[in-house]
Write a protein that holds these residues in place. Structure first.
Motif, PDB file in Angstrom:
ATOM      1  N   ASP A  69       1.963   5.191   0.464  1.00  0.00           N
ATOM      2  CA  ASP A  69       1.619   6.300   1.348  1.00  0.00           C
ATOM      3  C   ASP A  69       0.776   7.286   0.537  1.00  0.00           C
ATOM      4  OD1 ASP A  69       2.330   7.936   3.920  1.00  0.00           O
ATOM      5  OD2 ASP A  69       2.570   9.301   2.245  1.00  0.00           O
ATOM      6  N   PRO A  70      -0.376   7.743   1.083  1.00  0.00           N
ATOM      7  CA  PRO A  70      -1.243   8.627   0.291  1.00  0.00           C
ATOM      8  C   PRO A  70      -0.589   9.977  -0.030  1.00  0.00           C
ATOM      9  CG  PRO A  70      -2.097   8.347   2.521  1.00  0.00           C
ATOM     10  CD  PRO A  70      -0.952   7.402   2.375  1.00  0.00           C
ATOM     11  N   THR A 114      -8.521  -1.929   2.800  1.00  0.00           N
ATOM     12  CA  THR A 114      -9.044  -2.171   1.454  1.00  0.00           C
ATOM     13  C   THR A 114      -8.160  -3.156   0.692  1.00  0.00           C
ATOM     14  OG1 THR A 114      -9.983   0.047   1.406  1.00  0.00           O
ATOM     15  CG2 THR A 114      -9.730  -1.055  -0.716  1.00  0.00           C
ATOM     16  N   ALA A 115      -6.834  -2.988   0.812  1.00  0.00           N
ATOM     17  CA  ALA A 115      -5.904  -3.881   0.102  1.00  0.00           C
ATOM     18  C   ALA A 115      -6.084  -5.320   0.582  1.00  0.00           C
ATOM     19  CB  ALA A 115      -4.468  -3.409   0.327  1.00  0.00           C
ATOM     20  N   THR A 149       5.996   2.956   0.127  1.00  0.00           N
ATOM     21  CA  THR A 149       4.920   2.136   0.686  1.00  0.00           C
ATOM     22  C   THR A 149       4.920   2.221   2.213  1.00  0.00           C
ATOM     23  OG1 THR A 149       6.269   0.158   0.942  1.00  0.00           O
ATOM     24  CG2 THR A 149       5.239   0.491  -1.215  1.00  0.00           C
ATOM     25  N   PRO A 193       3.298   8.929  -2.890  1.00  0.00           N
ATOM     26  CA  PRO A 193       2.894   7.643  -3.512  1.00  0.00           C
ATOM     27  C   PRO A 193       4.058   6.763  -3.942  1.00  0.00           C
ATOM     28  CG  PRO A 193       1.782   9.527  -4.546  1.00  0.00           C
ATOM     29  CD  PRO A 193       2.834  10.090  -3.648  1.00  0.00           C
ATOM     30  N   ALA A 201      -6.684   2.389   3.465  1.00  0.00           N
ATOM     31  CA  ALA A 201      -6.043   1.803   2.280  1.00  0.00           C
ATOM     32  C   ALA A 201      -5.524   0.401   2.584  1.00  0.00           C
ATOM     33  CB  ALA A 201      -4.905   2.707   1.805  1.00  0.00           C
ATOM     34  N   ALA A 222      -6.417   7.727   6.196  1.00  0.00           N
ATOM     35  CA  ALA A 222      -6.352   7.300   4.794  1.00  0.00           C
ATOM     36  C   ALA A 222      -5.489   6.048   4.666  1.00  0.00           C
ATOM     37  CB  ALA A 222      -5.799   8.428   3.928  1.00  0.00           C
ATOM     38  N   ILE A 223      -4.394   6.007   5.400  1.00  0.00           N
ATOM     39  CA  ILE A 223      -3.499   4.849   5.347  1.00  0.00           C
ATOM     40  C   ILE A 223      -4.206   3.618   5.910  1.00  0.00           C
ATOM     41  CG2 ILE A 223      -1.427   3.830   6.383  1.00  0.00           C
ATOM     42  CD1 ILE A 223      -0.135   6.642   6.144  1.00  0.00           C
ATOM     43  N   VAL A 246       0.846  -1.197   0.000  1.00  0.00           N
ATOM     44  CA  VAL A 246       0.000   0.000   0.000  1.00  0.00           C
ATOM     45  C   VAL A 246       0.888   1.256   0.000  1.00  0.00           C
ATOM     46  CG1 VAL A 246      -1.635   1.362   1.389  1.00  0.00           C
ATOM     47  CG2 VAL A 246      -1.936  -1.116   1.151  1.00  0.00           C
TER      48      VAL A 246
END
Ligand code: ZN
Length: 157
Positions: free
Chosen positions: A14-15, A61-62, A21, A18, A58, A54-55, A12
């Motif tokens: 980092d928002p 979700t992953a 990770t 990018p 994410a 957000a992290i 994933v």
């Protein structure tokens, strides 16, 4: 199964940066399978950093996309420090034009509240801080006095 879950979470990005990770940043502590649920432990970089939520989302979700039931737990202790950024992560930051943080633990200058920041573009040590806050609150804006290029510095904590 645990290994597959870890690989999914570790990839994933980092928002905010990018190119790096969550594994590069060192904030993904572990991924375990607990009663069939993938439980990822994440330590936020900067408390109050809006990227934390957000992290976590994410990572969850992953894991779900890999087919896992997923849960993310926030681990506050021990606190994250920039020393946890992997060598690979530091290289990626430099390649992205962000000066990697100086290792806080071995810097004499840090004792005096000074930070030696080398320019990520030309490597010159002659840099000046322009602003305490760069593109995000986690970074400071610097400028190289040798090549005149501005750059973000990932703040050391
Ligand atoms: Zn420079």
């Amino acid at each position: 199964m645990r290994h597959r879950a870890y690989a999914a979470a570790a990839a994933v990005p980092d928002p905010e940066i990018p190119c790096i990770t969550v594994a590069d940043l060192g904030i993904l502590r572990s991924v375990d399978i607990v009663d069939g649920v993938a439980v990822a432990k994440v330590t936020p970089t900067y408390s109050g950093c809006p990227a934390v939520l957000a992290i976590e989302l994410a990572v969850e979700t992953a894991l779900r996309e890999e087919g896992f039931e997923a849960r993310v737990e926030r681990v506050m202790s021990p606190p994250w420090t920039t020393d946890w950024i992997t060598p690979e992560g530091r290289e990626k930051l430099a390649a992205y034009g962000i000066a990697p943080p100086a290792a806080a633990s071995n810097s004499i200058r840090a004792l005096f509240g000074e930070t030696q920041v080398d320019c990520p573009k030309c490597g010159a040590p002659e840099t000046e801080r322009v602003s305490e806050f760069g593109s995000t609150a986690c970074k400071a804006l610097y400028r190289c006095t040798a090549c005149r290029e501005p750059f973000d510095y990932f703040k050391c904590i």
